[in-house]
Write a protein that holds these residues in place. Structure first.
Motif, PDB file in Angstrom:
ATOM      1  N   THR A 149      61.430  68.437  10.919  1.00 12.98           N
ATOM      2  CA  THR A 149      61.786  67.233  10.152  1.00 12.98           C
ATOM      3  C   THR A 149      63.150  66.703  10.557  1.00 12.98           C
ATOM      4  N   VAL A 150      63.993  67.591  11.099  1.00 12.16           N
ATOM      5  CA  VAL A 150      65.336  67.196  11.548  1.00 12.16           C
ATOM      6  C   VAL A 150      65.332  66.869  13.032  1.00 12.16           C
ATOM      7  N   SER A 151      64.713  67.755  13.830  1.00 21.55           N
ATOM      8  CA  SER A 151      64.735  67.562  15.285  1.00 21.55           C
ATOM      9  C   SER A 151      63.804  66.444  15.744  1.00 21.55           C
ATOM     10  N   ASN A 152      62.699  66.253  15.038  1.00 21.66           N
ATOM     11  CA  ASN A 152      61.700  65.263  15.462  1.00 21.66           C
ATOM     12  C   ASN A 152      61.074  64.557  14.259  1.00 21.66           C
ATOM     13  N   PRO A 153      61.859  63.819  13.498  1.00 20.55           N
ATOM     14  CA  PRO A 153      61.311  63.138  12.319  1.00 20.55           C
ATOM     15  C   PRO A 153      60.236  62.120  12.670  1.00 20.55           C
ATOM     16  N   TRP A 155      57.753  62.601  14.383  1.00 23.83           N
ATOM     17  CA  TRP A 155      56.464  63.275  14.466  1.00 23.83           C
ATOM     18  C   TRP A 155      55.701  63.252  13.141  1.00 23.83           C
ATOM     19  N   TYR A 156      56.306  62.689  12.106  1.00 27.88           N
ATOM     20  CA  TYR A 156      55.690  62.671  10.781  1.00 27.88           C
ATOM     21  C   TYR A 156      55.319  61.252  10.374  1.00 27.88           C
ATOM     22  N   THR A 157      54.266  61.138   9.545  1.00 26.21           N
ATOM     23  CA  THR A 157      53.933  59.827   8.978  1.00 26.21           C
ATOM     24  C   THR A 157      54.956  59.489   7.891  1.00 26.21           C
ATOM     25  N   LYS A 158      55.080  58.217   7.578  1.00 25.46           N
ATOM     26  CA  LYS A 158      56.022  57.765   6.548  1.00 25.46           C
ATOM     27  C   LYS A 158      55.273  56.897   5.535  1.00 25.46           C
ATOM     28  N   ASP A 159      55.774  56.890   4.308  1.00 24.32           N
ATOM     29  CA  ASP A 159      55.176  56.030   3.293  1.00 24.32           C
ATOM     30  C   ASP A 159      55.706  54.605   3.447  1.00 24.32           C
ATOM     31  N   HIS A 160      55.363  53.702   2.497  1.00 23.91           N
ATOM     32  CA  HIS A 160      55.734  52.295   2.626  1.00 23.91           C
ATOM     33  C   HIS A 160      57.244  52.073   2.482  1.00 23.91           C
ATOM     34  N   SER A 173      52.242  68.181  -3.047  1.00 24.60           N
ATOM     35  CA  SER A 173      53.654  67.792  -3.073  1.00 24.60           C
ATOM     36  C   SER A 173      54.558  68.735  -2.293  1.00 24.60           C
ATOM     37  N   ASP A 174      54.040  69.893  -1.880  1.00 24.10           N
ATOM     38  CA  ASP A 174      54.879  70.858  -1.165  1.00 24.10           C
ATOM     39  C   ASP A 174      54.784  70.717   0.352  1.00 24.10           C
ATOM     40  N   ILE A 175      54.040  69.712   0.842  1.00 26.42           N
ATOM     41  CA  ILE A 175      53.899  69.544   2.294  1.00 26.42           C
ATOM     42  C   ILE A 175      54.025  68.069   2.666  1.00 26.42           C
ATOM     43  N   ILE A 176      54.280  67.810   3.959  1.00 28.93           N
ATOM     44  CA  ILE A 176      54.345  66.443   4.481  1.00 28.93           C
ATOM     45  C   ILE A 176      53.511  66.336   5.752  1.00 28.93           C
ATOM     46  N   ASP A 177      53.024  65.136   6.002  1.00 27.07           N
ATOM     47  CA  ASP A 177      52.001  64.878   7.013  1.00 27.07           C
ATOM     48  C   ASP A 177      52.546  64.639   8.417  1.00 27.07           C
ATOM     49  N   PHE A 178      51.890  65.225   9.422  1.00 32.58           N
ATOM     50  CA  PHE A 178      52.202  64.919  10.816  1.00 32.58           C
ATOM     51  C   PHE A 178      51.517  63.621  11.250  1.00 32.58           C
ATOM     52  N   ASP A 179      52.061  63.031  12.314  1.00 30.65           N
ATOM     53  CA  ASP A 179      51.507  61.801  12.887  1.00 30.65           C
ATOM     54  C   ASP A 179      50.904  62.112  14.250  1.00 30.65           C
ATOM     55  N   TYR A 180      49.573  62.158  14.321  1.00 32.63           N
ATOM     56  CA  TYR A 180      48.894  62.506  15.567  1.00 32.63           C
ATOM     57  C   TYR A 180      48.747  61.332  16.524  1.00 32.63           C
ATOM     58  N   ASN A 181      49.404  60.229  16.207  1.00 34.27           N
ATOM     59  CA  ASN A 181      49.525  59.146  17.185  1.00 34.27           C
ATOM     60  C   ASN A 181      50.670  59.399  18.152  1.00 34.27           C
ATOM     61  N   ASN A 182      51.450  60.440  17.879  1.00 34.47           N
ATOM     62  CA  ASN A 182      52.599  60.766  18.720  1.00 34.47           C
ATOM     63  C   ASN A 182      52.192  61.821  19.751  1.00 34.47           C
ATOM     64  N   PRO A 183      52.215  61.493  21.057  1.00 31.60           N
ATOM     65  CA  PRO A 183      51.765  62.448  22.076  1.00 31.60           C
ATOM     66  C   PRO A 183      52.626  63.703  22.165  1.00 31.60           C
ATOM     67  N   GLU A 184      53.944  63.569  21.919  1.00 31.25           N
ATOM     68  CA  GLU A 184      54.818  64.738  21.989  1.00 31.25           C
ATOM     69  C   GLU A 184      54.521  65.710  20.851  1.00 31.25           C
ATOM     70  N   MET A 185      54.173  65.160  19.707  1.00 30.03           N
ATOM     71  CA  MET A 185      53.793  66.013  18.576  1.00 30.03           C
ATOM     72  C   MET A 185      52.526  66.806  18.915  1.00 30.03           C
ATOM     73  N   ARG A 186      51.553  66.130  19.522  1.00 33.93           N
ATOM     74  CA  ARG A 186      50.321  66.800  19.936  1.00 33.93           C
ATOM     75  C   ARG A 186      50.614  67.932  20.936  1.00 33.93           C
TER      76      ARG A 186
END
Length: 460
Positions: A149-153, A155-160, A173-186
């Motif tokens: 979350t600090v090194s590669n923010p 890589w996560y989806t964001k709300d509005h 509420s204890d987890i946050i979502d990754f963004d699989y549109n990001n190739p480096e995250m994959r």
């Protein structure tokens, strides 16, 4: 080159292209297997067991669990599925211990369970006993305090509002979502999956909420993992497309729910016929379904197996082991687990001898030795055997090579006598539980007590 030669070559190219196109069209109509995944050979007659490490022993460690391996081998367990082994996030943690599925570090071991070497020891011991180990993998989301979350923010989806968010619509509420549109995250997640195969010699993965992630991610993961060693992949999902290139097995959620409705008086045995009529037609050959009456989700959020299945429990267990698919056994089931285990806190399982454990042991032994009950392409297809009381009795046969089983289950609260209108069931059998020798002829009647079952095994 003269004009005639050029014209000759031109006409030749046209004819060649037409032939190539014709061959392509012909090939398009040639049937091909939908499932292209090669299941590892060791999974052909395997059973699977879900390990809740935290609740398994007083210590809640790999070392303490390792002592149970001889007992599980005796029960007939082949694949050990370890619930997530990674450090658990502290930010927005639920309960004292937190959720296994809020991962803080994908390349580390939860120190509560032990060390990487302890995991390696467990895997090595399991392998020495002819068992295999898969890890539960949480690719869809991480803990709020995962260093990513600090090194590669990005890589996560964001709300509005541009903030990190849990999976939308769910109370996670204890987890946050990754963004699989990001190739480096994959790439990061793929490398993390490869890490445990290389470093701990594990044999595959159970993919949490696999359908929340693009299928092409899993397709590539399977390719890269199989280059290291043949792996077994289980998806926590229920979709045929996941079987094509990525997963060996998906959940039989619908079968579980169909059987539960019997106890809720919302259905009768004809609903079981309807389930298989749909499932076996819609799912491709060689796709393995995981059959179960319990798992951590059901036990944690939908009461115990006794509550859900009531007097239909044993009959449902028999069906989940003898039907097409691989049977799952959850931690404590074999000890008659009759309470909901805490999901976010320590809640040790009480180990004891129990008839349900004996039932699974008997059924797993039959599955191992009888090819008709093997998994995927190795086993026999379910063949319906119509009977004269389909609202009460579910009956089917499976046959492979010289092996055949004929299964008759009474999904009613009354004793039944039943006749059959087929021919595949004809022959000489041993009833598996009573050891009685039986000849099934065209006029045979089978008697079953309320909620009873018979598994006839062909005499060879």
């Amino acid at each position: 080159m003269n004009t005639f030669s050029k014209l000759f070559i031109f006409l030749g190219l046209i004819l060649l292209s037409h032939q190539t196109l014709a061959d392509a069209i012909t090939d398009a109509y040639h049937p091909k297997p939908y499932v292209e995944v090669e299941h590892p050979n060791w999974s052909k007659n395997a059973t699977i067991y879900e390990v809740n490490v935290r609740q398994y022993t007083k210590e809640g460690t790999f070392k303490a669990f390792e002592k149970h391996l001889p007992r599980l081998k005796e029960v007939g367990v082949d694949i050990l599925w370890l619930m997530p082994i990674h450090p658990i996030g502290e930010k927005n943690r639920k309960g004292e211990k937190g959720s296994y599925y809020a991962v803080k570090d994908y390349k580390a071991v939860n120190p509560e369970f032990g060390s990487l070497n302890d995991l390696r020891s467990l895997v090595k011991k399991a392998h020495s006993m002819g068992m295999y180990v898969i890890l539960d993998w949480v690719a869809n989301h991480s803990a709020w305090d995962n260093p990513l979350t600090v090194s590669n923010p990005e890589w996560y989806t964001k709300d509005h509002n541009g903030n990190f968010q849990p999976t939308p619509w769910w109370d996670w509420s204890d987890i946050i979502d990754f963004d699989y549109n990001n190739p480096e995250m994959r790439k990061y997640m793929t490398e993390a999956l490869k890490y445990w195969v290389v470093e701990a010699d594990i044999d595959g993965y159970r993919a949490d909420v696999a359908g929340f992630i693009p299928t092409n991610f899993w397709d590539n993961v399977r390719t890269e993992l199989d280059l290291i060693k043949p792996v077994f992949m289980l998806a926590e999902w229920d979709a045929r497309d996941l079987h094509k290139n990525a997963f060996d097995m998906t959940y039989a959620w619908a079968l579980h729910d169909t059987l539960v409705k019997l106890n809720e008086n919302h259905a009768d045995a004809s609903s079981v016929y309807s389930h298989f009529a749909h499932a076996l037609s819609a799912w491709p050959d060689n796709a393995i379904k995981m059959n179960f009456v319990d798992n951590h989700d059901k036990n944690s959020w939908e009461k115990t197996m006794f509550d859900r299945f009531g007097p239909y429990l044993n009959a449902s267990i028999v069906l989940t082991v003898t039907a097409e698919g691989m049977p799952l056994l959850y931690s404590g089931q074999e000890a008659g687990l009759d309470r909901v285990l805490s999901f976010f806190d320590k809640d040790e399982i009480e180990w004891r001898e129990h008839p349900i454990g004996d039932l699974y042991k008997q059924l797993f032994s039959l599955k191992h030795e009888n090819q008709a009950l093997w998994n995927g392409k190795w086993g026999g297809k379910m063949i319906p055997v119509p009977n004269n009381n389909p609202k009460a009795i579910f009956s089917f046969a499976r046959q492979q090579a010289e092996d055949k089983v004929f299964v008759v289950i009474n999904f009613s609260g009354h004793a039944q006598k039943v006749k059959f209108n087929e021919n595949i069931q004809l022959g000489q059998y041993t009833e598996y539980f009573t050891k009685e020798k039986v000849t099934i002829s065209a006029n045979s009647q089978v008697k079953l007590p309320a909620y009873g079952y018979k598994v006839f095994v062909k005499i060879k």
